[in-house]
Design a protein around this motif. Sequence first.
Motif, PDB file in Angstrom:
ATOM      1  N   SER A 107      40.125  39.862  38.325  1.00 28.13           N
ATOM      2  CA  SER A 107      40.473  39.226  39.361  1.00 28.13           C
ATOM      3  C   SER A 107      38.928  38.966  40.123  1.00 28.13           C
ATOM      4  O   SER A 107      38.756  38.129  40.684  1.00 28.13           O
ATOM      5  N   ASP A 144      44.298  38.859  47.418  1.00 24.88           N
ATOM      6  CA  ASP A 144      43.775  39.481  46.113  1.00 24.88           C
ATOM      7  C   ASP A 144      44.639  40.634  45.835  1.00 24.88           C
ATOM      8  O   ASP A 144      44.639  41.555  46.741  1.00 24.88           O
ATOM      9  N   TYR A 204      46.308  45.781  43.245  1.00 27.48           N
ATOM     10  CA  TYR A 204      47.057  47.240  43.291  1.00 27.48           C
ATOM     11  C   TYR A 204      48.399  47.133  43.637  1.00 27.48           C
ATOM     12  O   TYR A 204      49.052  48.135  44.054  1.00 27.48           O
ATOM     13  N   SER A 256      45.800  41.063  38.629  1.00 22.84           N
ATOM     14  CA  SER A 256      44.908  41.750  37.450  1.00 22.84           C
ATOM     15  C   SER A 256      45.342  42.609  36.516  1.00 22.84           C
ATOM     16  O   SER A 256      46.374  43.374  37.265  1.00 22.84           O
ATOM     17  N   SER A 275      43.861  45.082  35.333  1.00 20.47           N
ATOM     18  CA  SER A 275      42.750  46.407  35.487  1.00 20.47           C
ATOM     19  C   SER A 275      43.599  47.531  35.835  1.00 20.47           C
ATOM     20  O   SER A 275      43.238  48.687  35.131  1.00 20.47           O
TER      21      SER A 275
END
Length: 385
Positions: A104, A205, A208, A234, A236
């Motif tokens: 991201s 964004d 989470y 993302s 991640s």
Amino acid sequence: MVDSLKSKRLSGVGEYYFSKKLKQIEELNKAGHQVLNLGIGSPDLKPPQSVQDALIAGLEESNANQYQSYKGIPELREAFASWYQTYFDLSLNPDQEVLPLIGSKEGIMHISMSLLNERDKVLVPNPGYPTYGAASKIAGAEVIHYTLNENNNYLPDFDELELLENVKLMWVNYPHMPTGTDGSEELFQRLVNFSRKKGIIIVNDNPYGFILTNEQNSLLKHRHESDLVLELNSLSKSHNMAGWRVGLISGNPDLIQTILTFKSNMDSGQFKPIMRAAIAALNEPKSWYDQINSEYRKRREKVLEIVDLIDCKITNKQVGMFVWTKISTKHQQAELFADHLLEEYKIFVPPGSVFGSEGGQYIRFSLCSDMPVWNEVINRIKEKK
Ligand SMILES: Cc1ncc(COP(=O)(O)O)c(C=O)c1O
């Protein structure tokens, strides 16, 4: 480096805080201290086994070593679209509304370089992820911070924002890092309306969305195809794949096409086995997320114990991978308090000021350390008390 060689676009952009701090921690460790780093949001938990298997199988594909499409392989775009359908209950056209990325963070720069001109105004949250401001500045734009604090429940104050003219782009980030505030359908609907009314591009964004949340919310849920809204996501954090570098931009197809013009001049596609691994991650069942969250819940309990021990408090309802912690009034500044924690207990917790002036009274714990580390932190503090 000789300062005069530095491009003008880098003026006002400092070295990333964590890269500087890691050097200091390395020095302390070399001097024999064992600093416990409780600051960085890089998941220590392993990705799903299916991801590693798919990576290895992917190495055997005949064109694994070759350049791949700038838009990623079609199967990856389709996997992202069906992930969004399953968990966010919204449908994306995999060919036009999904663009795989190397994380991201990369997307933030692509969006800024593709859509911003010199002196364009960009709304950036304070506190917030520092890259929004840095990327805007690198693109030559003017950063206007909007405040998120206890008084506005860490939500944008639309009455205030309405008064601003000629804003081109607004960054939002829900679930919000660092404060842990979750997004809601109501908030995202308001943001889409705001984008329509003011003609502003809004980018959420959303890395989470799976960590300690009850449900997955998205800015794209209430948009129409022509709305000027985008979302970054993302793997991640959701799949413990921070180092694998996989993410996506989704949303308005025309904006995505424009971003692709820039991106195709920046990189030459992703490594195919990593794309195969990402597909495996996206196909994981819901139990995957339940399992990582049960570990994060245990860790969060330990952090709350530590928060008490150091006389700090939590002042809002939080989700995500961090614990946003208000320091006691007897410590006046978070930076000094963070230095004190490092000196006294050899633990590193970043001051909230790293994320903007509104973070001056806060520190941010990351949940990316395992239970023995939290127990050690508790022991160190108790021993000195
Ligand atoms: C709010 C926010 N956005 C983006 C990123 C970067 O994510 P990625 O690893 O997908 O580049 C982070 C990482 O810490 C983050 O906190």
